[in-house]
Design an enzyme around this catalytic site. Structure first.
Site, PDB file in Angstrom:
ATOM      1  N   THR A   1      -0.707 -15.912   7.306  1.00  0.00           N
ATOM      2  CA  THR A   1       0.467 -15.382   6.210  1.00  0.00           C
ATOM      3  C   THR A   1       0.139 -14.106   5.689  1.00  0.00           C
ATOM      4  OG1 THR A   1       2.132 -16.145   4.985  1.00  0.00           O
ATOM      5  CG2 THR A   1       0.353 -16.880   4.289  1.00  0.00           C
ATOM      6  N   ASN A   2       1.102 -13.543   4.780  1.00  0.00           N
ATOM      7  CA  ASN A   2       0.708 -12.749   3.771  1.00  0.00           C
ATOM      8  C   ASN A   2       1.106 -12.805   2.409  1.00  0.00           C
ATOM      9  OD1 ASN A   2       3.730 -11.991   3.391  1.00  0.00           O
ATOM     10  ND2 ASN A   2       3.556 -11.824   5.641  1.00  0.00           N
ATOM     11  N   HIS A   3       0.980 -11.965   1.297  1.00  0.00           N
ATOM     12  CA  HIS A   3       1.195 -12.081   0.034  1.00  0.00           C
ATOM     13  C   HIS A   3       2.808 -12.222  -0.369  1.00  0.00           C
ATOM     14  CE1 HIS A   3      -3.117 -12.198  -1.036  1.00  0.00           C
ATOM     15  NE2 HIS A   3      -3.198 -11.177  -0.477  1.00  0.00           N
ATOM     16  N   SER A   4       3.607 -12.185   0.415  1.00  0.00           N
ATOM     17  CA  SER A   4       4.826 -12.213  -0.031  1.00  0.00           C
ATOM     18  C   SER A   4       5.537 -13.418  -0.886  1.00  0.00           C
ATOM     19  CB  SER A   4       5.982 -11.892   1.188  1.00  0.00           C
ATOM     20  OG  SER A   4       7.276 -11.949   0.504  1.00  0.00           O
TER      21      SER A   4
END
Ligand code: CTP
Ligand code: CA
Length: 226
Positions: A33-36
């Site tokens: 995933t990512n930091h959103s």
């Protein structure tokens, strides 16, 4: 005494807003995933609802409270996000893609938890490309529908955002420098440049995501929908 009525600037408009970050599973217990955090997309949903719009929020893996009178559809992966948007886009007046979509996903999802072994001191993951949601929706877009994207960049913000607004046939791109701490990804504040199709730029101060969202809604009501 005259009452100044609060104008519902987006009354009658149906908005689809994506928020959060997709998760791409690797096995039953792991994902990429990512930091959103979803904060920007949720703030936009709240501001749009307050302006009278009929708002559907497609939320990818967020843990934020859903604003009052906003419909929510929950998704996990980029492909689920694409399907959720595709199913609703023909009814919408605008799509705002604030979600951070994983560009790649693991080529294979293991059915059982992947175990480490004495031999496997390194591991290579094979990834495959996810669909570009904005690009696909761009092909379905009718002339009176609006497409708004975000561009998260660590360098060459405007040049990269200009490429994306063209490649994805967007009406507006919200360019976001994610190289600085305290703004952008997973933060409460943001600073963006609104970039229009004609090359015009409007840069905000560093301010809360709520205030940035309100400015986007102003642009939508007073400029893009006219
Ligand atoms: N986006 C999308 N589908 C994807 C990836 C991105 O719809 N598979 C959308 C994002 O929601 C955002 C815009 O496209 O509104 C730009 O996303 P960004 O990650 O900045 O750009 P990419 O086109 O993915 O290019 P790159 O990551 O290589 O910079
Ligand atoms: Ca990307």
């Amino acid at each position: 005494q005259q009452f100044k009525s609060r104008t519902a600037e987006l009354a009658g408009k149906k908005l689809l807003i994506s928020a959060g970050g997709t998760r791409e599973p690797l096995d039953p217990v792991r994902y990429l995933t990512n930091h959103s955090s979803g904060k920007m997309g949720f703030a936009i949903a709240e501001a749009a609802q307050a302006a009278g719009a009929d708002v559907t929020l497609i939320a990818a893996n967020t843990s934020l409270p859903v604003p009052d009178n906003v419909k929510v559809v929950r998704v996990q992966t980029a492909r689920e996000l694409l399907a959720a948007i595709k199913a609703r886009f023909s009814e919408a007046d605008a799509l705002i893609m604030a979600a951070a979509v994983a560009d790649y996903r693991p080529a294979n999802v293991a059915e059982q938890k992947i175990k480490k072994t004495a031999q496997n001191t390194t591991m290579t993951l094979e990834l495959v490309r996810n669909p570009d949601i904005l690009k696909e929706i761009g092909l379905l877009k009718k002339p009176d529908q609006l497409l708004i994207g975000f561009a998260a960049e660590t360098n060459d913000l405007i040049t990269n955002a200009e490429k994306k607004i063209k490649a994805k046939h967007l009406d507006l791109i919200v360019a976001n420098d994610v190289s600085q701490r305290g703004i952008g990804f997973n933060a409460d504040n943001n600073q963006v440049t609104f970039l229009f199709k004609n090359g015009e730029q409007q840069k905000t101060a560093i301010e809360s995501k709520q205030r940035v969202a309100k400015q986007l809604i102003e642009i939508l009501s007073h400029r893009l929908f006219n």
